[in-house]
Design a protein around this motif. Sequence first.
Motif, PDB file in Angstrom:
ATOM      1  N   PRO A  33       0.833  -1.208   0.000  1.00  0.00           N
ATOM      2  CA  PRO A  33       0.000   0.000   0.000  1.00  0.00           C
ATOM      3  C   PRO A  33       0.863   1.252   0.000  1.00  0.00           C
ATOM      4  CG  PRO A  33       0.027  -1.019   2.183  1.00  0.00           C
ATOM      5  CD  PRO A  33       0.725  -1.971   1.256  1.00  0.00           C
ATOM      6  N   VAL A  34       0.419   2.283  -0.718  1.00  0.00           N
ATOM      7  CA  VAL A  34       1.157   3.539  -0.735  1.00  0.00           C
ATOM      8  C   VAL A  34       0.693   4.380   0.452  1.00  0.00           C
ATOM      9  CG1 VAL A  34       1.456   3.508  -3.220  1.00  0.00           C
ATOM     10  CG2 VAL A  34      -0.513   4.673  -2.243  1.00  0.00           C
ATOM     11  N   PRO A  35       1.544   5.257   0.946  1.00  0.00           N
ATOM     12  CA  PRO A  35       1.142   6.112   2.059  1.00  0.00           C
ATOM     13  C   PRO A  35      -0.076   6.957   1.678  1.00  0.00           C
ATOM     14  CG  PRO A  35       3.507   6.258   1.693  1.00  0.00           C
ATOM     15  CD  PRO A  35       2.936   5.498   0.538  1.00  0.00           C
ATOM     16  N   SER A  36      -1.004   7.080   2.599  1.00  0.00           N
ATOM     17  CA  SER A  36      -2.203   7.882   2.344  1.00  0.00           C
ATOM     18  C   SER A  36      -1.984   9.355   2.660  1.00  0.00           C
ATOM     19  CB  SER A  36      -3.367   7.356   3.192  1.00  0.00           C
ATOM     20  OG  SER A  36      -3.057   7.448   4.581  1.00  0.00           O
ATOM     21  N   THR A  37      -0.791   9.694   3.119  1.00  0.00           N
ATOM     22  CA  THR A  37      -0.508  11.065   3.548  1.00  0.00           C
ATOM     23  C   THR A  37      -0.267  11.985   2.365  1.00  0.00           C
ATOM     24  OG1 THR A  37       0.489  10.247   5.593  1.00  0.00           O
ATOM     25  CG2 THR A  37       1.006  12.510   4.955  1.00  0.00           C
ATOM     26  N   ARG A  38      -0.903  13.138   2.406  1.00  0.00           N
ATOM     27  CA  ARG A  38      -0.631  14.234   1.472  1.00  0.00           C
ATOM     28  C   ARG A  38      -0.197  15.431   2.315  1.00  0.00           C
ATOM     29  NH1 ARG A  38      -3.977  18.551  -0.606  1.00  0.00           N
ATOM     30  NH2 ARG A  38      -3.306  19.242  -2.678  1.00  0.00           N
ATOM     31  N   LEU A  39       1.048  15.842   2.125  1.00  0.00           N
ATOM     32  CA  LEU A  39       1.579  16.960   2.895  1.00  0.00           C
ATOM     33  C   LEU A  39       1.347  18.262   2.137  1.00  0.00           C
ATOM     34  CD1 LEU A  39       4.978  15.608   4.297  1.00  0.00           C
ATOM     35  CD2 LEU A  39       2.734  15.682   5.413  1.00  0.00           C
ATOM     36  N   VAL A  40       0.885  19.275   2.854  1.00  0.00           N
ATOM     37  CA  VAL A  40       0.617  20.585   2.274  1.00  0.00           C
ATOM     38  C   VAL A  40       1.372  21.629   3.084  1.00  0.00           C
ATOM     39  CG1 VAL A  40      -1.141  22.326   1.762  1.00  0.00           C
ATOM     40  CG2 VAL A  40      -1.655  19.888   1.436  1.00  0.00           C
ATOM     41  N   LEU A  41       2.063  22.513   2.387  1.00  0.00           N
ATOM     42  CA  LEU A  41       2.783  23.610   3.037  1.00  0.00           C
ATOM     43  C   LEU A  41       2.332  24.923   2.404  1.00  0.00           C
ATOM     44  CD1 LEU A  41       4.967  24.583   5.018  1.00  0.00           C
ATOM     45  CD2 LEU A  41       6.640  24.290   3.172  1.00  0.00           C
ATOM     46  N   PRO A  42       1.477  25.688   3.086  1.00  0.00           N
ATOM     47  CA  PRO A  42       1.021  26.965   2.529  1.00  0.00           C
ATOM     48  C   PRO A  42       1.975  28.104   2.887  1.00  0.00           C
ATOM     49  CG  PRO A  42      -0.158  26.490   4.557  1.00  0.00           C
ATOM     50  CD  PRO A  42       0.801  25.341   4.340  1.00  0.00           C
ATOM     51  N   GLY A  43       1.758  29.237   2.241  1.00  0.00           N
ATOM     52  CA  GLY A  43       2.482  30.450   2.606  1.00  0.00           C
ATOM     53  C   GLY A  43       3.966  30.429   2.303  1.00  0.00           C
ATOM     54  N   VAL A  44       4.371  29.726   1.252  1.00  0.00           N
ATOM     55  CA  VAL A  44       5.795  29.613   0.928  1.00  0.00           C
ATOM     56  C   VAL A  44       6.221  30.822   0.091  1.00  0.00           C
ATOM     57  CG1 VAL A  44       7.554  28.257  -0.248  1.00  0.00           C
ATOM     58  CG2 VAL A  44       5.706  27.114   0.998  1.00  0.00           C
ATOM     59  N   ARG A  45       7.207  31.541   0.572  1.00  0.00           N
ATOM     60  CA  ARG A  45       7.810  32.652  -0.153  1.00  0.00           C
ATOM     61  C   ARG A  45       9.230  32.282  -0.556  1.00  0.00           C
ATOM     62  NH1 ARG A  45       4.617  37.068  -1.834  1.00  0.00           N
ATOM     63  NH2 ARG A  45       2.995  37.465  -0.272  1.00  0.00           N
ATOM     64  N   VAL A  46       9.631  32.712  -1.736  1.00  0.00           N
ATOM     65  CA  VAL A  46      10.963  32.396  -2.236  1.00  0.00           C
ATOM     66  C   VAL A  46      11.978  33.333  -1.607  1.00  0.00           C
ATOM     67  CG1 VAL A  46      12.413  32.350  -4.299  1.00  0.00           C
ATOM     68  CG2 VAL A  46      10.065  31.486  -4.401  1.00  0.00           C
ATOM     69  N   ASP A  47      13.058  32.747  -1.078  1.00  0.00           N
ATOM     70  CA  ASP A  47      14.190  33.518  -0.574  1.00  0.00           C
ATOM     71  C   ASP A  47      14.988  33.993  -1.794  1.00  0.00           C
ATOM     72  OD1 ASP A  47      16.848  34.187   0.276  1.00  0.00           O
ATOM     73  OD2 ASP A  47      16.528  33.062   2.123  1.00  0.00           O
ATOM     74  N   LEU A  48      14.971  35.294  -2.043  1.00  0.00           N
ATOM     75  CA  LEU A  48      15.560  35.823  -3.268  1.00  0.00           C
ATOM     76  C   LEU A  48      17.069  35.623  -3.316  1.00  0.00           C
ATOM     77  CD1 LEU A  48      13.500  39.102  -3.759  1.00  0.00           C
ATOM     78  CD2 LEU A  48      13.101  36.822  -4.702  1.00  0.00           C
ATOM     79  N   ALA A  49      17.738  35.723  -2.180  1.00  0.00           N
ATOM     80  CA  ALA A  49      19.190  35.513  -2.167  1.00  0.00           C
ATOM     81  C   ALA A  49      19.520  34.055  -2.470  1.00  0.00           C
ATOM     82  CB  ALA A  49      19.766  35.920  -0.818  1.00  0.00           C
ATOM     83  N   ARG A  50      18.764  33.142  -1.897  1.00  0.00           N
ATOM     84  CA  ARG A  50      19.001  31.719  -2.161  1.00  0.00           C
ATOM     85  C   ARG A  50      18.669  31.383  -3.610  1.00  0.00           C
ATOM     86  NH1 ARG A  50      16.038  26.619   0.939  1.00  0.00           N
ATOM     87  NH2 ARG A  50      17.091  24.965  -0.220  1.00  0.00           N
ATOM     88  N   LEU A  51      17.603  31.987  -4.141  1.00  0.00           N
ATOM     89  CA  LEU A  51      17.247  31.763  -5.534  1.00  0.00           C
ATOM     90  C   LEU A  51      18.362  32.237  -6.459  1.00  0.00           C
ATOM     91  CD1 LEU A  51      15.328  31.128  -7.892  1.00  0.00           C
ATOM     92  CD2 LEU A  51      14.318  33.400  -7.544  1.00  0.00           C
TER      93      LEU A  51
END
Length: 329
Positions: A33-51
Amino acid sequence: MDTRTLTSSPALLPALARGALLSPLRRPRSDAPVPSTRLVLPGVRVDLARLAAYERVCGFATGSRALPPTYPHVLGFPLAMRIMAGRGFPLPLLGLVHTSIEITQWSAPPVTAEYELAVHVERLVPHRRGTEARVLTEARVDGGLVWESRSTYLARHRRRDGDTAPEAAATDPTGAGGTSGTSRTGGATGTGGPSGTTGVGGTEDTSGAEGPRATGSTEGTSLPARAEWRLAGDVGRRYAAVSGDRNPIHLHPFTARLFGFPRAIAHGMWTVARCLAEYGPQGEVTVRADFRTPVLLPGTVTYAAEGPAFELRDEDRVHLTGEVRPALW
């Protein structure tokens, strides 16, 4: 499906350690069986220096209003690792091989947008060398899907009686293709650019086979060379610093030798990103890439492309094959 909303991005190193510890306890099989978990992460902003650091390492121009097509994978990878390192994931993280990725960019992802990321395991697929897990990652802006990817990860093991590998696996080292089945017309693809084993989880990108000889595309004709790159021995460490993927097979010759490689190998996702940076502009596109054999560091490789197809090769082996096509619903 059990959807779990996170408040921050999971740390990668603890996930790698946990997955490595649990790996000996797992007995992979394609009917698990595959994991039934779906992970959601809202509110993600890109770090411009890391990008910007990521763009420099991978060869993208800095200052674009849109993310590189491979960058959302970096944002979502910690969520995928959290699932694959968990108790519900049936394949051992130790030795798991990233065999392919398909990215569909429905619209150019804005650098300044706030993203909601979601990751889950779609299914397990029999493969002639074992079992593949197909992992779906999605990025949304204001509720609308702007980017998604399907990665296949192979756990090599002896298949049980009754397991049936897809017919495509007879000729394709990656087995199941991972196509989304959805597309949309429009968008600009590039022009092909200017002329000119075993690891510890998740990103050691090789099919485990010897790999095809450097004879060119799948049709047997050689793609024209566009550029030659001399890769320094620290490419893996530089990519690890901007992506967070510090798998030891990519960092130093000594740590790579612990897992059967003569030298450190480049991250497979770096090879895809570097090829797409050379390929040229991408708009609403689907990118398909298959990881064939690892790129040893330091080393010299040739980027070749024509029409939608591209590849990375040296004198003896093809390391990566791929194509860029318009995204279609």
